[in-house]
Design a protein around this motif. Structure first.
Motif, PDB file in Angstrom:
ATOM      1  N   PHE A  55      49.024  66.362  70.746  1.00 30.87           N
ATOM      2  CA  PHE A  55      50.339  66.977  70.882  1.00 30.87           C
ATOM      3  C   PHE A  55      51.462  65.956  70.700  1.00 30.87           C
ATOM      4  CE2 PHE A  55      48.158  70.436  73.258  1.00 30.87           C
ATOM      5  CZ  PHE A  55      48.613  71.489  72.492  1.00 30.87           C
ATOM      6  N   ILE A  56      51.194  64.709  70.973  1.00 35.34           N
ATOM      7  CA  ILE A  56      52.195  63.655  70.771  1.00 35.34           C
ATOM      8  C   ILE A  56      52.248  63.241  69.301  1.00 35.34           C
ATOM      9  CG2 ILE A  56      52.743  61.240  71.284  1.00 35.34           C
ATOM     10  CD1 ILE A  56      51.601  61.759  74.105  1.00 35.34           C
ATOM     11  N   SER A  57      51.093  63.076  68.687  1.00 33.00           N
ATOM     12  CA  SER A  57      51.067  62.552  67.325  1.00 33.00           C
ATOM     13  C   SER A  57      51.516  63.576  66.281  1.00 33.00           C
ATOM     14  CB  SER A  57      49.669  62.039  66.988  1.00 33.00           C
ATOM     15  OG  SER A  57      48.737  63.087  66.989  1.00 33.00           O
ATOM     16  N   TYR A  58      51.295  64.850  66.529  1.00 39.93           N
ATOM     17  CA  TYR A  58      51.665  65.877  65.549  1.00 39.93           C
ATOM     18  C   TYR A  58      53.154  65.858  65.189  1.00 39.93           C
ATOM     19  CZ  TYR A  58      52.207  70.471  63.394  1.00 39.93           C
ATOM     20  OH  TYR A  58      52.523  71.494  62.543  1.00 39.93           O
ATOM     21  N   PRO A  59      54.073  65.932  66.157  1.00 43.96           N
ATOM     22  CA  PRO A  59      55.491  65.898  65.756  1.00 43.96           C
ATOM     23  C   PRO A  59      55.923  64.547  65.198  1.00 43.96           C
ATOM     24  CG  PRO A  59      55.309  66.046  68.135  1.00 43.96           C
ATOM     25  CD  PRO A  59      53.936  66.188  67.581  1.00 43.96           C
ATOM     26  N   SER A 109      56.992  62.087  57.982  1.00 38.63           N
ATOM     27  CA  SER A 109      56.636  62.530  56.637  1.00 38.63           C
ATOM     28  C   SER A 109      57.755  63.348  55.997  1.00 38.63           C
ATOM     29  CB  SER A 109      55.347  63.352  56.662  1.00 38.63           C
ATOM     30  OG  SER A 109      55.542  64.566  57.345  1.00 38.63           O
ATOM     31  N   GLY A 110      58.842  63.543  56.733  1.00 42.47           N
ATOM     32  CA  GLY A 110      59.979  64.270  56.194  1.00 42.47           C
ATOM     33  C   GLY A 110      59.897  65.773  56.374  1.00 42.47           C
ATOM     34  N   ARG A 111      58.943  66.241  57.137  1.00 40.37           N
ATOM     35  CA  ARG A 111      58.760  67.670  57.345  1.00 40.37           C
ATOM     36  C   ARG A 111      59.001  68.044  58.801  1.00 40.37           C
ATOM     37  NH1 ARG A 111      53.054  68.831  54.772  1.00 40.37           N
ATOM     38  NH2 ARG A 111      53.593  70.928  55.393  1.00 40.37           N
ATOM     39  N   GLY A 112      59.882  67.322  59.457  1.00 34.39           N
ATOM     40  CA  GLY A 112      60.140  67.524  60.875  1.00 34.39           C
ATOM     41  C   GLY A 112      60.817  68.834  61.220  1.00 34.39           C
ATOM     42  N   LYS A 113      61.465  69.454  60.238  1.00 31.83           N
ATOM     43  CA  LYS A 113      62.153  70.717  60.499  1.00 31.83           C
ATOM     44  C   LYS A 113      61.194  71.903  60.547  1.00 31.83           C
ATOM     45  CE  LYS A 113      66.515  69.274  58.564  1.00 31.83           C
ATOM     46  NZ  LYS A 113      67.579  69.543  57.602  1.00 31.83           N
ATOM     47  N   GLU A 114      59.942  71.669  60.167  1.00 26.25           N
ATOM     48  CA  GLU A 114      58.966  72.758  60.153  1.00 26.25           C
ATOM     49  C   GLU A 114      58.486  73.134  61.553  1.00 26.25           C
ATOM     50  OE1 GLU A 114      55.750  71.731  57.611  1.00 26.25           O
ATOM     51  OE2 GLU A 114      57.005  71.649  55.820  1.00 26.25           O
ATOM     52  N   ILE A 115      58.656  72.243  62.509  1.00 28.40           N
ATOM     53  CA  ILE A 115      58.202  72.541  63.865  1.00 28.40           C
ATOM     54  C   ILE A 115      59.412  72.707  64.776  1.00 28.40           C
ATOM     55  CG2 ILE A 115      55.984  71.409  63.593  1.00 28.40           C
ATOM     56  CD1 ILE A 115      57.070  69.001  64.969  1.00 28.40           C
TER      57      ILE A 115
END
Length: 57
Positions: free
Chosen positions: A18-22, A28-34
Motif C-alpha cells: 500500500f505504500i509502494s503503489y502510490p 512514473s507520471g501516472r499519479g493522477k490515476e489514483i
C-alpha cells in the motif's frame, strides 16, 4: 507480494504494498490515476512504521 516473505509478516507485507503503489505511480507520471485516499493511506502507514514500529524493535 514480494514484501510478505521479506518481512515475515502478512500485514507488514501488505502495508509495504500500500505504500509502494502510490509512490511508483507518482514517479512514473501516472499519479493522477489514483485517489487522494490512497495517498492518505500510504502516509498513515509510513507514519505507523516510523513511529510505532520504530519503537518496537
Amino acid at each position: 507480494m514480494v514484501g510478505i516473505p521479506l518481512c515475515y509478516s502478512i500485514a507488514d507485507g501488505l502495508a509495504l504494498g500500500f505504500i509502494s503503489y502510490p509512490i511508483i505511480k507518482f514517479f512514473s507520471g501516472r499519479g493522477k490515476e489514483i485517489g487522494a485516499v490512497t495517498y492518505l493511506l500510504a502516509a498513515v502507514l509510513i507514519m505507523y512504521f516510523l513511529f510505532v514500529r520504530g519503537r518496537m524493535g
